[in-house]
Design an enzyme around this catalytic site. Structure first.
Site, PDB file in Angstrom:
ATOM      1  NE  ARG B  50      -1.072  -3.032   2.183  1.00 39.30           N
ATOM      2  CZ  ARG B  50      -0.486  -4.215   2.248  1.00 39.30           C
ATOM      3  NH1 ARG B  50      -0.406  -5.014   1.183  1.00 39.30           N
ATOM      4  NH2 ARG B  50       0.071  -4.656   3.360  1.00 39.30           N
ATOM      5  CB  CYS B  85      -4.470  -3.224   6.164  1.00 32.81           C
ATOM      6  SG  CYS B  85      -3.265  -2.248   5.225  1.00 32.81           S
ATOM      7  CB  THR B  87      -1.405   1.750   4.695  1.00 35.64           C
ATOM      8  OG1 THR B  87      -0.572   1.700   5.867  1.00 35.64           O
ATOM      9  CG2 THR B  87      -0.782   2.681   3.680  1.00 35.64           C
ATOM     10  CB  THR B 127       2.784   3.124   6.787  1.00 31.62           C
ATOM     11  OG1 THR B 127       1.545   3.653   6.291  1.00 31.62           O
ATOM     12  CG2 THR B 127       2.577   1.704   7.292  1.00 31.62           C
ATOM     13  CE  LYS B 167       3.728  -4.168   6.351  1.00 32.78           C
ATOM     14  NZ  LYS B 167       2.441  -4.874   6.288  1.00 32.78           N
ATOM     15  CB  CYS B 196       0.891   0.903  11.311  1.00 30.65           C
ATOM     16  SG  CYS B 196       1.415  -0.492  10.273  1.00 30.65           S
TER      17      CYS B 196
END
Lengths: 241, 241
Positions: B50, B85, B87, B127, B167, B196
């Site tokens: 994203r 999520c 973003t 983010t 991640k 986030c």
């Protein structure tokens, strides 16, 4: 190996399903989102209780909804199925025959992992449904492994932890699990199988020590591999040291 | 209230999705499996990144697969959708317009929770895609709440924790998150938003203290309520004390 989408029949119970999903992510060798496995989860906690049916056939059967979900997952493109609920494996032959894609078998995977790691006798902590139906006893016997189960008093303690603690969303009475574990060690169990997915959630802080194998870990590992994803090296052997 | 099946677009990232599922279970007032919410999860980690797209439109867009998954969830019977999520909410107007069932908005739910609890200024840890697109800034402004964001150096630390730690499946460099949090407190943030979903996984042991609101908690709570399930009383207020 070709990548496959994992189909998960979930909600039996719901917390174990979340834990199973987390384990598949944790065990995959991945450095970014896009390296992880694709999955479809049908979370269906309303499926009738498994142990209740196994112990008394006048209760509603969980088999028809499980079969319907398996077929639905197959029709949605799942290339490999899993049900993170051990007691449900009482019906494994029926639900696996209802689809043409592979259906992971947590009992056989667990027995195979014990065999690979040289275990010759194992004690089972599981629901009364699983124990009375002889699910682990048969799977372990196929691998030539001796299977030990708790006496009635200790089995009642295990069921209490599963139903009155974990499924009820209440704190785990760790002493009960420790006593049941200890009774199996006393019978000569070389390894203890955490043989109910709710016990994967209960084991933290119980101090069960070395020589434990969590069947939910085994299923997550099998799912990662069956879907064609690389396994992190530290998950090759799952028996606690 | 009528029970609804929750539809989840997952895998962005995969660990945050597992955590979201766990939170919905944990927050539901339930004493047995059958009291929990029904859900369908389409775990699709292959969806393009994203932030990469938001910062550079020559990268592949995540919007078409998100829209396709939303439509699929609706067709499968989901009565309420969520995408754990943050973003991705850059595309909220587009993907929510693609379906006729309600689509939870993690930004608006978070801003509303801050408002309800009397917060007048909040700092955002998120983010660079979320920050540069002004997602929280707009949602908070609609509630009259002042929104603070990290300077470039601290924003880079937050991105490092999200991408190079969580991640990547590596340990969290807690000091980086602490420094970014501290810089927002220094700017006068009364509350910190963990904005986030990967940061929900990174926050443990970071000692961020009182006055933190995890947006993933807010989404899970909203999902439980939107699906018609009772909430455990301890989850009525989600800002840490």
């Amino acid at each position: 190996m070709q990548s496959k989408t994992l189909g998960i029949i979930g909600g039996l119970g719901p917390m174990a399903t979340a834990r199973f999903l987390e384990l598949t992510v944790r065990m995959t060798e991945a450095s970014r989102d896009q390296d992880h496995l694709e999955a479809i989860l049908l979370e269906s906690p309303s499926i009738p209780d498994r142990t209740a049916y196994i112990l008394d056939r006048s209760n509603p059967s969980p088999l028809p909804p499980i079969v319907a979900l398996a077929k639905k997952l197959e029709s949605l493109g799942a290339g490999c199925l899993a049900i993170p609920c051990i007691t449900s494996h009482y019906f494994y032959d029926e639900f696996s025959a209802a689809v043409s894609v592979p259906f992971l078998n947590i009992l056989r995977e667990t027995a195979a992992h014990l065999k690979e790691n040289g275990v010759s006798s194992a004690g089972v902590l599981a629901t009364t449904g699983t124990v009375q139906a002889g699910l682990f006893q048969r799977a372990l016997a196929e691998q030539g492994i001796r299977c030990l189960t708790p006496d009635e008093e200790h089995q009642a303690m295990v069921m209490h932890v599963i139903y009155s603690n974990v499924k009820a969303g209440l704190p785990v009475e760790r002493e009960l699990l420790r006593q049941a574990a200890s009774s199996l060690r006393g019978q000569g169990a070389q390894c203890l199988i955490l043989g109910c997915t709710e016990l994967s959630l209960a084991k933290e802080g119980c101090g069960l020590g070395a020589g434990c194998l969590d069947a939910l870990d085994v299923l997550a590992r099998a799912a990662v591999l069956a879907c064609g994803k690389p396994l992190k090296p530290q998950y090759r052997r799952l028996i606690s040291e």
